[in-house]
Design an enzyme around this catalytic site. Structure first.
Site, mmCIF file in Angstrom:
data_model
loop_
_atom_site.group_PDB
_atom_site.id
_atom_site.type_symbol
_atom_site.label_atom_id
_atom_site.label_comp_id
_atom_site.label_asym_id
_atom_site.label_seq_id
_atom_site.Cartn_x
_atom_site.Cartn_y
_atom_site.Cartn_z
ATOM 1 C CG HIS A 17 3.773 -2.049 -8.682
ATOM 2 N ND1 HIS A 17 2.088 -2.522 -8.683
ATOM 3 C CD2 HIS A 17 3.364 -1.179 -8.054
ATOM 4 C CE1 HIS A 17 1.778 -1.896 -6.954
ATOM 5 N NE2 HIS A 17 3.074 -1.205 -6.765
ATOM 6 C CE1 TYR A 77 5.804 5.053 -10.485
ATOM 7 C CE2 TYR A 77 4.223 5.221 -11.883
ATOM 8 C CZ TYR A 77 4.231 4.258 -10.396
ATOM 9 O OH TYR A 77 3.459 4.401 -9.206
HETATM 10 C C1 HEM Z 1 8.066 8.111 -4.703
HETATM 11 C C2 HEM Z 1 6.382 7.206 -4.518
HETATM 12 C C3 HEM Z 1 6.763 6.636 -5.781
HETATM 13 C C4 HEM Z 1 7.740 5.909 -6.245
HETATM 14 C C5 HEM Z 1 9.553 6.511 -6.384
HETATM 15 C C6 HEM Z 1 7.781 5.377 -7.193
HETATM 16 C C7 HEM Z 1 8.190 3.659 -8.181
HETATM 17 C C8 HEM Z 1 7.543 2.912 -8.959
HETATM 18 C C9 HEM Z 1 8.564 2.789 -10.232
HETATM 19 C C10 HEM Z 1 9.525 2.793 -9.985
HETATM 20 C C11 HEM Z 1 7.126 1.891 -10.677
HETATM 21 C C12 HEM Z 1 7.643 1.115 -11.631
HETATM 22 C C13 HEM Z 1 7.153 1.259 -13.361
HETATM 23 C C14 HEM Z 1 7.564 1.386 -14.680
HETATM 24 O O1 HEM Z 1 8.254 0.489 -14.101
HETATM 25 O O2 HEM Z 1 6.572 1.277 -15.102
HETATM 26 C C15 HEM Z 1 5.938 1.706 -10.160
HETATM 27 C C16 HEM Z 1 5.081 1.393 -10.440
HETATM 28 C C17 HEM Z 1 3.626 1.128 -9.750
HETATM 29 N N1 HEM Z 1 3.774 2.510 -8.740
HETATM 30 FE FE1 HEM Z 1 5.221 3.436 -7.412
HETATM 31 N N2 HEM Z 1 6.012 4.439 -6.789
HETATM 32 C C18 HEM Z 1 5.496 6.202 -5.945
HETATM 33 C C19 HEM Z 1 4.565 5.865 -5.513
HETATM 34 C C20 HEM Z 1 3.180 5.581 -5.645
HETATM 35 C C21 HEM Z 1 2.181 5.203 -5.367
HETATM 36 C C22 HEM Z 1 2.033 6.506 -4.524
HETATM 37 C C23 HEM Z 1 1.399 4.327 -5.755
HETATM 38 C C24 HEM Z 1 -0.137 5.127 -5.743
HETATM 39 C C25 HEM Z 1 -1.047 5.719 -5.199
HETATM 40 C C26 HEM Z 1 2.278 3.233 -6.543
HETATM 41 C C27 HEM Z 1 1.407 2.560 -7.427
HETATM 42 C C28 HEM Z 1 2.207 1.534 -8.126
HETATM 43 C C29 HEM Z 1 2.193 1.238 -9.218
HETATM 44 C C30 HEM Z 1 0.278 0.697 -9.461
HETATM 45 C C31 HEM Z 1 2.781 0.583 -10.341
HETATM 46 C C32 HEM Z 1 2.752 -0.373 -11.334
HETATM 47 C C33 HEM Z 1 2.225 0.560 -12.737
HETATM 48 C C34 HEM Z 1 2.020 -0.409 -13.641
HETATM 49 O O3 HEM Z 1 1.354 -1.079 -14.017
HETATM 50 O O4 HEM Z 1 2.773 -0.201 -14.909
HETATM 51 N N3 HEM Z 1 3.549 4.134 -6.487
HETATM 52 N N4 HEM Z 1 5.958 2.759 -8.597
#
Ligand code: HEM
Length: 350
Positions: A69, A332
């Protein structure tokens, strides 16, 4: 889209991000698998391994950007709670007064220059930070797919590992994992606008009101402009930044609004596996309206610095036992430390 095709698209995204990424991709895809073969079990270790896997898939780390993202936009506005929201939860932002919010819309891939109409730019993300009257904040992190390709962090790491290992390995993984199958096969049409998409919280939370009555539920953001998507041909004709231009133009004509609802669990609904949606017939409770009115200033620095996590919570809202919540939050934080440019913190997160 077939698993093979999706995998190829992710590879193309990595190539597009960096001329060297083909080599990087080819050299490193085996590492997550060897980690898996060992004793990858603690949420912290799995979270770091997942961030590493994202970086390999997307040619990262890209300094200052999220590992996934990566391309996003911060908008500002307010949240007006529904008069009945307090019946579900005693959370401070659901008690009547409106609160300021910051919302980040994003494309899925960990490629800062991803085209908005590329397949790997889906699902779209919507992260919300509520600025609370006590000086704190609480977040919701949602995306535009009602489910997830894996039920546990370990399964998600296996999914990413297979994706990076090549079309055959990925097809084998998908064939034996129904949630991955559903995710890969689900149509993910490009939205007309970030404001015309629905977003789902996926993992369950527990909501408790002032009387101590509690319910499990999942977040859902409904676009008040209505859902609208493009055909493949329409999406292909759009410019690479069409969603980012559109959302700014839309704001000049008035606020963007979403209803925030909670879908309540019924007996038999899994509270620990968000990979499949609950039946649509489940009751929804409206928590309030998000009203977005402005593009945030100083985007580059603020996007780098701001951290949204699913476990940034407030009294009256507690996590379920879904193991994804803790691993997501740790991942995150790892990604946040890596993009912050703090070398010591970066090394500590290795
Ligand atoms: C084990 C499951 C998951 C892992 C390990 C994961 C991992 C990550 C990581 C590493 C980031 C970057 C965060 C940052 O740098 O601030 C991220 C961002 C994001 N993830 Fe996940 N994610 C997972 C599941 C999900 C799920 C289930 C959703 C939706 C409900 C989701 C939605 C998002 C969104 C929208 C972002 C962007 C957040 C922002 O704008 O700061 N992720 N995710």
């Amino acid at each position: 889209m077939s698993p093979v095709l999706w995998s190829q698209h992710v590879r193309k995204a990595a190539y597009g991000a960096c001329a060297f990424s083909l080599l990087v991709f080819g050299l490193t895809v085996s590492s997550p698998r060897s980690a898996l073969a060992g004793s990858v079990s603690s949420p912290t270790v799995v979270a770091k391994a997942i961030v590493d896997a994202f970086d390999r898939l997307f040619g990262g780390p890209h300094p200052s950007f999220r590992s996934v993202h990566a391309k996003g936009i911060l908008l500002e506005g307010r949240f007006v709670p529904d008069p009945h929201a307090a019946q579900l939860s005693r959370a401070i932002h659901l008690q009547g007064a409106s609160v300021p919010i910051v919302v980040r819309f994003s494309d899925f891939a960990g490629v800062p220059t991803i085209a908005d109409n590329a397949p790997e730019a889906n699902p779209k993300g919507m992260a919300v930070k509520f600025m609370l009257s006590d000086g704190g904040s609480t977040d919701i992190v949602a995306h535009s797919y009602n489910g997830f390709p894996a039920a546990t962090p370990e399964e998600f790491l296996a999914f990413l590992t297979a994706l990076g290992s090549g079309p055959e390995q990925f097809a084998t993984h998908v064939a034996s994992h129904p949630a991955a199958r559903l995710f890969v096969d689900a149509p993910k049409p490009a939205p007309l606008s970030f404001a015309s998409e629905s977003y789902f919280g996926v993992n369950a939370f527990n909501f408790k009101n002032a009387e101590g009555v509690s319910h499990f539920g999942k977040y859902y953001f409904a676009p008040l402009a209505g859902e609208a998507h493009l055909t493949d041909a329409q999406a292909a004709a759009e410019k690479p930044d069409y969603l980012f231009s559109e959302v700014q133009a839309r704001l000049r004509n008035g606020p963007i609004r979403f209803a925030l609802r909670v879908q309540l669990a019924e007996a038999g609904d899994s509270l620990t596996d968000g990979s499949f949606p609950w039946p649509r017939s489940r009751r929804f409770v409206q928590l309030g309206i998000l009203e977005l009115t402005a593009v945030g200033a100083n985007q580059k620095q603020r996007q780098r610095d701001i951290l949204f996590t699913p476990l940034s919570l407030v009294g009256g809202i507690a996590p379920s036992d879904d193991p994804m919540l803790i691993s997501r939050t740790r991942a995150y934080r790892v990604s946040h430390r890596r993009r912050s440019g703090d070398q010591a913190a970066h090394l500590a997160s290795q």
